[in-house]
Scaffold this motif. Structure first.
Motif, PDB file in Angstrom:
ATOM      1  N   LYS A  92      -4.865  27.686  35.849  1.00  0.00           N
ATOM      2  CA  LYS A  92      -3.964  28.809  36.117  1.00  0.00           C
ATOM      3  C   LYS A  92      -3.528  29.463  34.809  1.00  0.00           C
ATOM      4  N   LYS A  93      -3.231  28.650  33.811  1.00  0.00           N
ATOM      5  CA  LYS A  93      -2.819  29.178  32.515  1.00  0.00           C
ATOM      6  C   LYS A  93      -3.902  30.073  31.925  1.00  0.00           C
ATOM      7  N   MET A  94      -5.151  29.625  31.998  1.00  0.00           N
ATOM      8  CA  MET A  94      -6.258  30.406  31.456  1.00  0.00           C
ATOM      9  C   MET A  94      -6.402  31.734  32.179  1.00  0.00           C
ATOM     10  N   LYS A  95      -6.219  31.718  33.501  1.00  0.00           N
ATOM     11  CA  LYS A  95      -6.333  32.950  34.282  1.00  0.00           C
ATOM     12  C   LYS A  95      -5.201  33.924  33.932  1.00  0.00           C
ATOM     13  N   ILE A  96      -3.996  33.414  33.808  1.00  0.00           N
ATOM     14  CA  ILE A  96      -2.855  34.280  33.495  1.00  0.00           C
ATOM     15  C   ILE A  96      -3.016  34.901  32.114  1.00  0.00           C
ATOM     16  N   GLY A  98      -5.767  35.282  30.452  1.00  0.00           N
ATOM     17  CA  GLY A  98      -6.920  36.189  30.485  1.00  0.00           C
ATOM     18  C   GLY A  98      -6.585  37.545  31.074  1.00  0.00           C
ATOM     19  N   ILE A  99      -5.789  37.563  32.139  1.00  0.00           N
ATOM     20  CA  ILE A  99      -5.374  38.828  32.753  1.00  0.00           C
ATOM     21  C   ILE A  99      -4.580  39.659  31.761  1.00  0.00           C
ATOM     22  N   VAL A 100      -3.593  39.038  31.123  1.00  0.00           N
ATOM     23  CA  VAL A 100      -2.720  39.776  30.216  1.00  0.00           C
ATOM     24  C   VAL A 100      -3.503  40.325  29.021  1.00  0.00           C
ATOM     25  N   LYS A 101      -4.407  39.525  28.475  1.00  0.00           N
ATOM     26  CA  LYS A 101      -5.167  39.940  27.290  1.00  0.00           C
ATOM     27  C   LYS A 101      -6.066  41.134  27.570  1.00  0.00           C
ATOM     28  N   ALA A 102      -6.574  41.248  28.793  1.00  0.00           N
ATOM     29  CA  ALA A 102      -7.611  42.251  29.072  1.00  0.00           C
ATOM     30  C   ALA A 102      -7.117  43.482  29.806  1.00  0.00           C
ATOM     31  N   MET A 103      -5.853  43.545  30.224  1.00  0.00           N
ATOM     32  CA  MET A 103      -5.451  44.594  31.159  1.00  0.00           C
ATOM     33  C   MET A 103      -5.053  45.915  30.511  1.00  0.00           C
ATOM     34  N   GLY A 104      -4.897  45.960  29.181  1.00  0.00           N
ATOM     35  CA  GLY A 104      -4.432  47.172  28.537  1.00  0.00           C
ATOM     36  C   GLY A 104      -5.469  48.277  28.481  1.00  0.00           C
ATOM     37  N   HIS A 115     -16.041  44.354  35.551  1.00  0.00           N
ATOM     38  CA  HIS A 115     -16.723  43.521  36.538  1.00  0.00           C
ATOM     39  C   HIS A 115     -16.597  42.039  36.221  1.00  0.00           C
ATOM     40  N   ALA A 116     -16.151  41.703  34.993  1.00  0.00           N
ATOM     41  CA  ALA A 116     -16.036  40.305  34.597  1.00  0.00           C
ATOM     42  C   ALA A 116     -14.738  39.676  35.108  1.00  0.00           C
ATOM     43  N   TYR A 117     -13.881  40.465  35.750  1.00  0.00           N
ATOM     44  CA  TYR A 117     -12.570  39.963  36.095  1.00  0.00           C
ATOM     45  C   TYR A 117     -12.373  39.830  37.597  1.00  0.00           C
TER      46      TYR A 117
END
Length: 222
Positions: A92-96, A98-104, A115-117
């Motif tokens: 779960k930590k990795m997913k959270i 990962g979302i924050v790092k890539a969403m900007g 497509h990788a998300y």
């Protein structure tokens, strides 16, 4: 247990963002959280408590280290510290994170492929982008521009319609009105989920009407 983790995340948001201007304050984060959960339900994620938890935590933590406010430690480290202290499971930590790092938006300009998300990523990013458009988005745009003493509008400064990540992060060349053309009017077509695209249509149309009226007023034609 999860309710207590959410409450501590809310407390962290309020503490870290208390000195931000109103364009990127705790209220923005809580709107994004509520929107993300709503989009997640529309997209069928409500049957998965783990997915909804990931969505909520990622939405709550998505702006606590925003580069525009130049904090230390970095956004990623702030989030990792919180998740470690809360004992969030590694997957779960990795997913959270990962979302924050890539969403900007700047990450999208740098060539990150959507497509990788996951669907969890899509609803959190769409929720953040929905809060950047429409009536709230207009208010936030002018609030941020005012907080940085930015030029409101200059017809001689043309918007940069094609930008790299580095161009986008160079705010010195930007007027507040140009930000609509450089980013905000592009967000409707960058939504990742069907629910996000549906909601973006009305907000986008409102923004287009506002900008048209702004230029009429600026030129004394209305």
């Amino acid at each position: 247990m999860e309710r207590e983790k959410r409450e501590r995340a809310e407390k962290l948001v309020k503490e870290v963002m208390k000195h931000n201007d109103a364009s990127h304050d705790a209220s923005h984060v809580f709107r994004v959280r509520d929107m993300a959960l709503s989009l997640a339900a529309e997209e069928g994620l409500s049957s998965s408590p783990d997915s909804m938890f990931i969505v909520e935590l990622a939405a709550l933590l998505h702006d606590i280290g925003d580069y525009k406010y130049a904090r230390e430690p970095s956004e990623e480290r702030l989030i990792e510290q919180f998740l470690e202290e809360e004992g969030i499971e590694e997957d779960k930590k990795m997913k959270i994170v990962g979302i924050v790092k890539a969403m900007g938006f700047k990450e999208e300009l740098s060539g990150v492929k959507d497509h990788a998300y996951s669907l969890e990523f899509g609803v959190v990013q769409d929720a953040d982008r929905l809060d950047a458009i429409g009536a709230i988005g207009i208010a936030r745009c002018f609030t941020f521009g005012g907080s940085r003493n930015r030029i409101l509008h200059d017809p001689n400064i043309k918007p940069r319609l094609s930008m790299s990540k580095e161009d986008y992060m160079n705010k010195e060349k930007q007027t507040t009105l140009n930000h609509f053309h450089e980013k905000l009017l592009k967000l409707k077509d960058l939504m990742k989920t069907q629910a996000g695209r549906r909601r973006a249509e009305r907000r986008h149309a409102f923004m287009e009407e506002f900008i048209e009226q702004f230029y009429l007023d600026w030129d004394g034609k209305s």
